[in-house]
Design a protein around this motif. Structure first.
Motif, PDB file in Angstrom:
ATOM      1  N   GLU A   1      -6.096  -4.707   7.610  1.00 47.91           N
ATOM      2  CA  GLU A   1      -5.246  -3.708   7.833  1.00 47.91           C
ATOM      3  C   GLU A   1      -5.499  -3.780   9.909  1.00 47.91           C
ATOM      4  O   GLU A   1      -5.583  -3.715  10.812  1.00 47.91           O
TER       5      GLU A   1
ATOM      6  N   GLU B   1      -7.388   1.849  -3.934  1.00 45.24           N
ATOM      7  CA  GLU B   1      -8.200   1.937  -2.624  1.00 45.24           C
ATOM      8  C   GLU B   1      -9.677   3.357  -3.121  1.00 45.24           C
ATOM      9  O   GLU B   1      -8.883   4.805  -2.484  1.00 45.24           O
TER      10      GLU B   1
ATOM     11  N   GLU C   1       0.830  -1.078  -0.123  1.00 48.13           N
ATOM     12  CA  GLU C   1      -0.001  -0.515  -0.055  1.00 48.13           C
ATOM     13  C   GLU C   1       1.083   1.265   0.219  1.00 48.13           C
ATOM     14  O   GLU C   1       1.795   1.219   0.958  1.00 48.13           O
TER      15      GLU C   1
ATOM     16  N   ASP D   1     -11.548   0.850   0.609  1.00 45.84           N
ATOM     17  CA  ASP D   1     -10.653   0.776   2.497  1.00 45.84           C
ATOM     18  C   ASP D   1     -11.624   1.027   3.171  1.00 45.84           C
ATOM     19  O   ASP D   1     -13.009   1.455   3.482  1.00 45.84           O
TER      20      ASP D   1
ATOM     21  N   ASN E   1      -4.018   5.394  -2.344  1.00 46.80           N
ATOM     22  CA  ASN E   1      -5.451   5.662  -1.817  1.00 46.80           C
ATOM     23  C   ASN E   1      -5.997   6.782  -2.935  1.00 46.80           C
ATOM     24  O   ASN E   1      -4.966   7.587  -3.306  1.00 46.80           O
TER      25      ASN E   1
ATOM     26  N   LYS F   1     -10.941  -4.277   2.158  1.00 48.47           N
ATOM     27  CA  LYS F   1     -10.134  -3.864   3.839  1.00 48.47           C
ATOM     28  C   LYS F   1     -10.530  -4.211   5.155  1.00 48.47           C
ATOM     29  O   LYS F   1     -12.064  -2.726   4.837  1.00 48.47           O
TER      30      LYS F   1
HETATM   31 MG    MG Z   1      -5.667   2.666   2.461  1.00 59.40          MG
END
Ligand code: MG
Ligand code: C2E
Ligand code: MG
Ligand code: MG
Length: 282
Positions: free
Chosen positions: A239, A152, A59, A182, A120, A203
């Motif tokens: 996560e 994401e 990421e 996310d 992201n 996620k």
């Molecule tokens: Mg993220």
């Protein structure tokens, strides 16, 4: 700017409000300068296969190297960047750096197309009319395999503009770029949108993982999220895994992937490259 100061704090002569407003202005000016002077760096946190321990992807997480404040974490500037629209420029910089990193790792034969870079994209950035063109431009410039790229987005990116979101996601799907939701489970939760959009990965937010303490009760919503993912043929990434206990519980639930300090913190380019070079190959 009163909006940022919280509800009920609209006293014009309140000296603390004045100070806060001045600080926000200063930060905004600093952010504009940071974009021009290229003060943003991207760190890379490995995403690990929980059953094999191998690296599945990374990421990309932005850091601001401020000339006097040192490294500023995203929580301290992303909200203002979103509010001011500066997130569009910052987001472009991050996407470009992350794709160039993929290109470099690919050239050094450190990755193949099975390893993805997850970037992201804020809701505001996602709502830009030319977001697909921006992505196309970076892909053309770096010539990376689209399967190496994953975006994401949070649930909020769907909620306010479902129609355009759907069109954008279909464009991305045609290009074989992958998509993650996310912080799943923390936002506005209407599951119906999942049915309508081509999503690859959910996620599981850190707030769920950090509660895991070995007990059945601490699993909370995680089994339900896992079930949704299974039904929809999506994978899950947990996560913020910090302890062996959390890892054991996630493995027991057959969560496929995870990221967290237990494996590695977000790493600067050099360290991420060393980690890849030292890892068993695909
Ligand atoms: Mg993220
Ligand atoms: P996120 O996308 O959910 O990213 C995960 C965050 O969890 C990262 O924080 C990461 O450093 C942190 N983390 C990972 N493992 C652990 C762990 O084991 N324990 C703990 N306590 N934390 C862990 P970071 O880098 O500070 O980023 C915070 C948020 O800022 C991100 O949350 C994301 O929403 C936003 N962000 C970061 N980079 C970007 C970017 O390039 N663009 C946009 N739009 N947002 C970004
Ligand atoms: Mg997240
Ligand atoms: Mg999160």
């Amino acid at each position: 700017r009163a909006k940022t100061l919280g509800k009920g704090q609209y006293h014009v002569f309140d000296p603390t409000m004045h100070a806060a407003a001045m600080q926000a202005l200063q930060l905004e000016n600093d952010l504009r300068k940071a974009i021009q002077q290229k003060e943003f760096v991207v760190h890379y946190q490995p995403i690990i296969s929980l059953c094999t321990g191998k690296i599945n992807g990374f990421e990309a997480l932005v850091r601001w190297q401020h000339p006097t404040r040192g490294i500023v974490p995203p929580a301290l500037f992303i909200p203002l960047a979103e509010e001011t629209g500066l997130i569009n420029s910052i987001g472009k910089i991050v996407l470009s750096q992350a794709c160039h990193q993929v290109q470099q790792w690919h050239q050094e034969k450190l990755i193949d197309e099975s390893i993805f870079m997850s970037v992201n994209i804020s809701a505001k950035q996602f709502a830009q009319l030319d977001i697909v063109e921006q992505i196309d431009q970076i892909m053309a410039e770096t010539q990376i395999n689209p399967q190496n790229l994953k975006l994401e987005i949070t649930e909020s990116a769907f909620i306010n503009n479902a129609q355009s979101a759907k069109a954008i996601l279909q464009e991305l799907r045609q290009r074989r770029i992958q998509l993650s939701i996310d912080d799943f489970g923390t936002g506005y939760s209407s599951l119906s949108y999942l049915h309508n959009f081509p999503v690859d990965t959910l996620k599981i937010d850190q707030s769920f993982v950090s509660k895991l303490d070995g007990t059945l009760e601490s699993l909370g919503l995680i089994p339900a999220i896992k079930k949704i993912a299974e039904t929809m043929k999506m994978s899950v990434v947990a996560e913020g895994i910090e302890t062996e206990k959390q890892l054991a519980q996630l493995r027991e639930l057959k969560c496929e992937f995870g990221q967290g300090y237990l494996f590695a913190k977000p790493l600067p380019e050099k360290e991420a490259t060393e980690l890849l070079a030292a890892s068993p190959k695909w």
